[in-house]
Design a protein around this motif. Structure first.
Motif, short mmCIF file in Angstrom:
data_model
loop_
_atom_site.label_atom_id
_atom_site.label_comp_id
_atom_site.label_asym_id
_atom_site.label_seq_id
_atom_site.Cartn_x
_atom_site.Cartn_y
_atom_site.Cartn_z
N GLY A 1 -16.20 -147.23 12.61
CA GLY A 1 -17.52 -146.64 12.73
C GLY A 1 -17.67 -145.65 13.86
N ILE A 2 -16.55 -145.15 14.36
CA ILE A 2 -16.57 -144.16 15.43
C ILE A 2 -16.31 -142.79 14.83
N PRO A 3 -17.25 -141.85 14.91
CA PRO A 3 -17.06 -140.54 14.27
C PRO A 3 -16.03 -139.69 15.01
N ALA A 4 -15.50 -138.70 14.31
CA ALA A 4 -14.49 -137.82 14.90
C ALA A 4 -15.03 -137.10 16.14
N CYS A 5 -16.33 -136.84 16.18
CA CYS A 5 -16.89 -136.15 17.35
C CYS A 5 -16.79 -136.99 18.61
N ASP A 6 -16.58 -138.30 18.46
CA ASP A 6 -16.45 -139.17 19.63
C ASP A 6 -15.00 -139.52 19.94
N VAL A 7 -14.07 -138.78 19.34
CA VAL A 7 -12.65 -138.92 19.64
C VAL A 7 -12.17 -137.61 20.27
N VAL A 8 -11.71 -137.69 21.50
CA VAL A 8 -11.22 -136.52 22.23
C VAL A 8 -9.71 -136.69 22.38
N ALA B 1 -12.61 -144.00 12.61
CA ALA B 1 -13.62 -143.94 11.55
C ALA B 1 -13.78 -145.29 10.87
N ASP B 2 -12.68 -146.01 10.71
CA ASP B 2 -12.74 -147.36 10.12
C ASP B 2 -13.60 -148.30 10.96
N ILE C 1 -5.19 -142.02 14.68
CA ILE C 1 -6.20 -142.57 15.57
C ILE C 1 -7.60 -142.19 15.11
N VAL C 2 -7.78 -140.92 14.73
CA VAL C 2 -9.09 -140.47 14.26
C VAL C 2 -9.51 -141.26 13.01
N VAL D 1 -8.92 -151.50 21.76
CA VAL D 1 -9.82 -150.54 22.40
C VAL D 1 -10.95 -150.08 21.49
N LEU D 2 -10.65 -149.78 20.24
CA LEU D 2 -11.68 -149.20 19.37
C LEU D 2 -12.90 -150.10 19.17
#
Length: 304
Positions: free
Chosen positions: A172-179, A169-170, A164-165, A129-130
């Motif tokens: 390239g997805i920032p924490a602000c885009d993880v709900v 990040a690994d 998951i957070v 998914v990531l």
């Protein structure tokens, strides 16, 4: 403070700690709705259109779109449904599927920045998914369970969310885009279910600094007066830091509880949204009659 921005081609919705609670309408989902499932599988989307209209009329800020129909072509139906819904409204969408090909199909036609529902802590899910989320510049719902199942220990669920957070990040997805979804269990079966979620929401906000969501109606499963339980849960979850939920906006008790919680949290400045929603208009002719009475009194005083 963390803001998660979700968008359509025309409109942004921001999920955030100091912002009004975001309601994600749950009704475009054939799970448990046999007639809707049959219609969608047959290419009839009239009920979907009505669900869009009804949910927006009752205050939904975003819409969840699911096409999980057994033995149907889920990738094709999900993409078709997303294109239809985006032609009807400019609110952002949550693309909801456990099938990777369906998520990819939905994301390929989506206009804007979607919220993907969802990824779990299982390595297989993370690695499937990531990269998809990153490729399409989306945000993602992170469900705090893994291959061991759903733990009753909030510390375990927090650790999975943290994993998951960090894995996001690994990629390239920032924490602000993880709900993060802390997982709401039925309170009738697990008496500590509410406390578990409230504790998790607080930690997720303070320690991981991520926004949160949930399938809110799960909490009342199997109980009478479900909307009463759901409304109480939503108020307490918001006070604990929850910032969005996938729920049914057609239930007035739930929407009233959410709006009231926004007032209490200071997320409805000057109570303006509450006043606009609930202030009763003056009775017909009341202002005119009162005004005439004042004018007549002034004239009598002038004559005297």
């Amino acid at each position: 403070m963390t803001d998660t921005v979700i968008s359509s081609h025309k409109k942004e919705v921001v999920i955030g700690f100091e912002r009004p609670f975001v309601v994600i309408g749950e009704r475009i989902n054939p799970t448990g709705r046999k007639q809707l499932a049959a219609e969608m599988a047959a290419g009839d989307f009239s009920r979907v259109i009505k669900d869009v209209e009804d949910q927006l009329a009752h205050g939904a800020h975003m819409l969840d779109v699911n096409a999980g129909i057994p033995l149907a072509d889920e990738p094709a139906i999900l993409a078709q449904t997303i294109e239809l819904v985006q032609s009807l409204t400019d609110v952002p969408l949550c693309i909801d599927s456990s099938i990777i090909k369906a998520l990819e199909s939905g994301l390929s036609v989506y206009k804007g920045k979607a919220l993907v529902n969802s990824v779990t802590g299982e390595d297989e899910s993370l690695e499937a998914v990531l990269p998809l989320v990153k490729k399409h510049g989306a945000a993602v719902v992170a469900i705090s369970n893994d291959e061991t199942g759903i733990s009753q220990d909030p510390d375990v669920r927090f650790a999975i969310a943290k994993k998951i957070v960090e894995r996001a990040a690994d990629h390239g997805i920032p924490a602000c885009d993880v709900v993060v979804d802390p997982l709401v269990m039925p309170i009738g079966a697990v008496s500590s279910a509410g406390r578990q979620v409230f504790a998790l929401c607080h930690r997720l906000q303070k320690e991981l600094k991520v926004n949160t969501t949930c399938g809110a109606s799960n909490v009342s499963f199997g109980l009478p007066n479900r909307n009463g339980i759901n409304g109480a849960f939503m108020s307490m979850a918001i006070a604990s830091g929850m910032t969005s939920a996938i729920t049914n906006p057609l239930h007035n008790e739930i929407m009233t509880a959410i709006m009231g919680a926004d007032v209490m949290m200071g997320h409805d400045p000057d109570c303006m949204r509450w006043i606009q929603k609930f202030r009763e208009p003056p009775a017909a002719g009341a202002d005119g009659a009162e005004g005439r009475g004042r004018r007549q009194t002034r004239r009598r005083r002038a004559v005297t």
